[in-house]
Every structure is written in structure tokens, then in C-alpha cells.
Design a protein around this motif. Sequence first.
Motif, PDB file in Angstrom:
ATOM      1  N   VAL A 165       0.754  -1.128   0.078  1.00 55.35           N
ATOM      2  CA  VAL A 165       0.092  -0.085   0.081  1.00 55.35           C
ATOM      3  C   VAL A 165       0.908   1.187  -0.100  1.00 55.35           C
ATOM      4  O   VAL A 165       1.749   1.218   0.715  1.00 55.35           O
ATOM      5  N   PHE A 166       0.546   2.078  -0.823  1.00 53.28           N
ATOM      6  CA  PHE A 166       1.466   3.216  -0.865  1.00 53.28           C
ATOM      7  C   PHE A 166       0.364   4.757  -0.666  1.00 53.28           C
ATOM      8  O   PHE A 166      -0.768   4.506  -0.773  1.00 53.28           O
ATOM      9  N   SER A 167       1.091   5.770  -0.104  1.00 46.14           N
ATOM     10  CA  SER A 167       0.243   7.110  -0.204  1.00 46.14           C
ATOM     11  C   SER A 167       0.846   8.213  -0.931  1.00 46.14           C
ATOM     12  O   SER A 167       2.279   8.212  -0.982  1.00 46.14           O
ATOM     13  N   PHE A 168       0.127   8.944  -1.264  1.00 48.78           N
ATOM     14  CA  PHE A 168       0.775  10.244  -1.994  1.00 48.78           C
ATOM     15  C   PHE A 168       0.107  11.482  -1.604  1.00 48.78           C
ATOM     16  O   PHE A 168       0.035  12.628  -2.092  1.00 48.78           O
ATOM     17  N   TYR A 169      -0.094  11.374  -0.026  1.00 52.04           N
ATOM     18  CA  TYR A 169      -0.377  12.750   0.511  1.00 52.04           C
ATOM     19  C   TYR A 169       1.049  13.909   0.365  1.00 52.04           C
ATOM     20  O   TYR A 169       1.816  13.357  -0.061  1.00 52.04           O
ATOM     21  N   ALA A 170       0.474  15.147   0.543  1.00 52.57           N
ATOM     22  CA  ALA A 170       1.219  16.234   0.586  1.00 52.57           C
ATOM     23  C   ALA A 170       2.631  16.038   0.706  1.00 52.57           C
ATOM     24  O   ALA A 170       3.745  16.390   0.514  1.00 52.57           O
ATOM     25  N   THR A 171       2.851  15.308   2.189  1.00 48.53           N
ATOM     26  CA  THR A 171       4.280  15.255   2.887  1.00 48.53           C
ATOM     27  C   THR A 171       4.832  13.966   2.642  1.00 48.53           C
ATOM     28  O   THR A 171       5.856  13.860   3.163  1.00 48.53           O
ATOM     29  N   LYS A 172       4.605  13.355   1.587  1.00 48.85           N
ATOM     30  CA  LYS A 172       5.185  11.849   1.299  1.00 48.85           C
ATOM     31  C   LYS A 172       6.260  11.941   0.479  1.00 48.85           C
ATOM     32  O   LYS A 172       6.446  13.060  -0.035  1.00 48.85           O
ATOM     33  N   ILE A 173       6.889  10.718   0.052  1.00 48.77           N
ATOM     34  CA  ILE A 173       7.974  10.863  -0.703  1.00 48.77           C
ATOM     35  C   ILE A 173       7.763  11.638  -1.979  1.00 48.77           C
ATOM     36  O   ILE A 173       8.484  12.613  -2.525  1.00 48.77           O
ATOM     37  N   ILE A 174       6.594  11.028  -2.566  1.00 56.58           N
ATOM     38  CA  ILE A 174       6.092  11.766  -3.964  1.00 56.58           C
ATOM     39  C   ILE A 174       4.441  11.862  -3.537  1.00 56.58           C
ATOM     40  O   ILE A 174       3.883  11.440  -3.086  1.00 56.58           O
ATOM     41  N   THR A 175       4.004  12.924  -4.412  1.00 54.86           N
ATOM     42  CA  THR A 175       2.633  13.436  -3.920  1.00 54.86           C
ATOM     43  C   THR A 175       1.775  13.817  -5.104  1.00 54.86           C
ATOM     44  O   THR A 175       2.241  13.990  -6.220  1.00 54.86           O
ATOM     45  N   GLY A 176       0.463  13.746  -4.826  1.00 51.46           N
ATOM     46  CA  GLY A 176      -0.569  14.120  -5.918  1.00 51.46           C
ATOM     47  C   GLY A 176      -1.369  15.089  -4.984  1.00 51.46           C
ATOM     48  O   GLY A 176      -2.651  15.350  -5.312  1.00 51.46           O
ATOM     49  N   GLY A 177      -1.016  15.677  -3.964  1.00 51.22           N
ATOM     50  CA  GLY A 177      -1.809  16.298  -2.799  1.00 51.22           C
ATOM     51  C   GLY A 177      -2.642  15.268  -2.043  1.00 51.22           C
ATOM     52  O   GLY A 177      -2.177  15.347  -0.827  1.00 51.22           O
ATOM     53  N   GLN A 178      -3.167  14.436  -2.554  1.00 50.99           N
ATOM     54  CA  GLN A 178      -3.764  13.298  -1.817  1.00 50.99           C
ATOM     55  C   GLN A 178      -3.500  12.154  -2.815  1.00 50.99           C
ATOM     56  O   GLN A 178      -3.563  12.467  -4.116  1.00 50.99           O
ATOM     57  N   GLY A 179      -3.819  10.770  -2.398  1.00 52.75           N
ATOM     58  CA  GLY A 179      -3.814   9.558  -3.435  1.00 52.75           C
ATOM     59  C   GLY A 179      -3.322   8.491  -2.630  1.00 52.75           C
ATOM     60  O   GLY A 179      -2.486   8.577  -1.674  1.00 52.75           O
ATOM     61  N   GLY A 180      -3.729   7.275  -3.138  1.00 53.20           N
ATOM     62  CA  GLY A 180      -2.851   6.008  -2.556  1.00 53.20           C
ATOM     63  C   GLY A 180      -2.936   5.325  -3.756  1.00 53.20           C
ATOM     64  O   GLY A 180      -3.237   5.361  -4.841  1.00 53.20           O
ATOM     65  N   LEU A 181      -2.331   3.961  -3.426  1.00 54.15           N
ATOM     66  CA  LEU A 181      -2.343   2.900  -4.434  1.00 54.15           C
ATOM     67  C   LEU A 181      -2.127   1.518  -3.643  1.00 54.15           C
ATOM     68  O   LEU A 181      -1.198   1.565  -2.741  1.00 54.15           O
ATOM     69  N   LEU A 182      -2.734   0.374  -4.184  1.00 56.66           N
ATOM     70  CA  LEU A 182      -2.389  -0.816  -3.953  1.00 56.66           C
ATOM     71  C   LEU A 182      -1.973  -1.762  -4.717  1.00 56.66           C
ATOM     72  O   LEU A 182      -2.467  -1.488  -6.124  1.00 56.66           O
ATOM     73  N   TRP A 183      -1.027  -2.483  -4.662  1.00 52.93           N
ATOM     74  CA  TRP A 183      -0.300  -3.490  -5.601  1.00 52.93           C
ATOM     75  C   TRP A 183      -0.200  -4.781  -5.004  1.00 52.93           C
ATOM     76  O   TRP A 183       0.125  -5.017  -3.756  1.00 52.93           O
ATOM     77  N   ASP A 184      -0.608  -5.777  -5.661  1.00 52.80           N
ATOM     78  CA  ASP A 184      -0.336  -7.384  -5.319  1.00 52.80           C
ATOM     79  C   ASP A 184       0.137  -8.133  -6.590  1.00 52.80           C
ATOM     80  O   ASP A 184      -0.128  -7.780  -7.759  1.00 52.80           O
TER      81      ASP A 184
END
Length: 346
Positions: A165-184
Motif C-alpha cells: 500500500v502506498f500514499s501520495f499525501y502532500a508530505t510523502k516521498i512523492i505526492t498528488g496532493g492526496q492519493g493512494g495505491l495498492l499493488w499485489d
Amino acid sequence: MTKISHNRVLITDSDRLAIDNVLTSGWIAEGKVVKDLEGDFVNCLGGGKACAVSSGTAALFLALRGLGIGRGDHVAVPSYSCAALLNAIYMLDAEPLVVDVRLDDFTINVENLLTDYGHIRACIAVHCFGASADVSALCERGILTVEDCCQSLGGPQGLIGDVAVFSFYATKIITGGQGGLLWDETGGVAESARDFREYDGRKSYFPRFNFQMTDISAALIRSQLRRIDQILKRRREIRHAYIDVLPNGLTVQSGLDDPNILPYRFVIRTASETQRNSLLHHLKARGVSTIIPIEGFELLHRYLKLDPKQFPNSESLAKTALSLPLYPDLLDTEINRVVESLKSFT
Ligand SMILES: *Cc1c(COP(=O)(O)O)cnc(C)c1O
């Protein structure tokens, strides 16, 4: 003296251009760019399936749901982490089991978990500030494992557990303002999330929810993802500059030495709460902003009113950890100021 902020989001001209292309394309909701972002992750992780969603919390919820976690299932979480984990578990009527963390790398103490806790169906293993949780040990014991990679990207993490699970919130490593992703790897969890995130125009009905990402966010995230190697390199350089001048008696979070691992935060551990507060004030007086990564009241066992004595390491970290500015567009002059400030701390 200008203040060096603890965090700063870096938006480049190519980021702006990527967003502008979406704005002029006539399609700004979830569409082709979200799909391309999912493709980027599949490429980076070497196969499998990805599903982009509106936040890291949504991704955590969908990951657990996709693994079949539901009413009454026990899901282990590290105490030294954020409430998003509890929220995802409670949304599924499952039960959190809070476990203390290790003092050296701040990740969930898997040894404790395996010896002291009863039946555990699943675990959210957080790669805390980039340091890898012991996912293999969990998988070997048949515990369904969600790798929480919201603070780790571009490294080896995410490939061992059942879903990442990944997050793209503003303070994360890379961002989209908000956002997330899951991968399996097998794709079952990503596909069930893809089915769930969109409710409109479906042939059969069951309660779904709008967990979609916009193409605007996806364009920004994709543009930043292209720089991940540079981001990793720069963050490692800054980390080394700080480590070289770490005052005696202070330690830094371990587990981040591997050159493939991206350090998300530079967290110093002091010998006492008093020393942490003097370090904080020493740096503040020199214009260096810091944060206490997780305060005592935020520890997950405290939210659940469990006995703090059962969680000594998390309690200790809440009192002694301090996070310094660590992000790719810190100027050399700013890095020098942090370095000089560390050198003059006694
Ligand atoms: C940020 C974060 C989340 C939640 O992600 P959001 O996108 O803010 O919902 C979950 N787990 C960890 C470890 C995080 O750092």
C-alpha cells in the motif's frame, strides 16, 4: 535568518506541465493517466497488478478487504504509527491488536507478536520512515501481510507481503496532493479494489464507495515518480551529511543504511526527553524546524486505552525522537546550517 521548514513540497516545471496537459485534455476525472500510473507501478515492481485510489487510508482499507478480512478478525499493527491503520481495520469491523515496536529501527516487534499474541489473521507491517519491517517472518507464519509502504518508495519494499500500500499525501516521498495505491503480485486484491472504487453504471449492486483518484493527481504523481532515483540519491546525501556530525550520545534510527533504501525521515533518538527538548530548542534557535514524529497521545495503544507499560519502546520513542528536515530540494546552505547546528549541540 530564514527558517528552514521541516517539510517542503517540490513542484518542478515538468510537474506543472504534466498537470497542464491534463487540464487541457478535456478529461480531468479518473481516466487514462490513472491507468498509466498503475502501469508505472507494475513496471517498477516487476509485474502484478496495481489499483490507484484516493488515499493511503483507502488503500489500506481495500487491501484488508481484498484479503478477506472482516468482522472479528484480528489484525496486528505497530503502536508507533498512525491512526489510519486503526481506521481501516474498524471500517471492516475487524479488531486491531496493537504491538510494541523495536527501539532500533522503530518497526513492529515481530518476535513479540509471534510469541505474546494469540491468533492473528493479518498484520499491517509499516516500513517506518523507510526502515523495513520483518515481513518475511510474518509471511512464514501464515499471517496475511499488508506492507505499508506509505513511507517507502523506490526500494525493495512491497514485494514480499500479500499486498503493498502506498500514499501520495502532500508530505510523502512523492505526492498528488492526496492519493493512494495498492499493488499485489497475483492481482486479486488490486482487482477487487478496482471493482470497489467505482459505483456508477454497475451491472450488479452491492455497496461500493467512490475511492477514485483524478487524472490531475495521477499526472503530478507520475511526473514525480520519474525523478525517484534523483530523490533517493539526494535524500541519502543529506542523511550522510547529518550522520557525519551526529553529536555524541545521540543515535539515529537504524535500518536505513542499505543504499537501495530511501530514507523518508532523519529521526534522532536522544538519551532522555529533557535532552530531546533541548535539541529541539537548540535547532529552533538556529532556524531549523523539527517535528516530534509521533507524540505520546497519538500512540495507538493510548488511543485504545491499553496499559502504556506494555508498550515501553513506543512510549520511549514518543519522548526521545526528533525529526530533522530531509527532502530533495533542501539547499546546500540549508544543509550546512543544519550540520553546523548539530555540531554546536552539547
Ligand atoms: C500517510 C500514511 C498513511 C495514510 O495515508 P493517507 O494518504 O494520508 O491516507 C498510512 N500509513 C502510513 C505509515 C502513513 O505514513
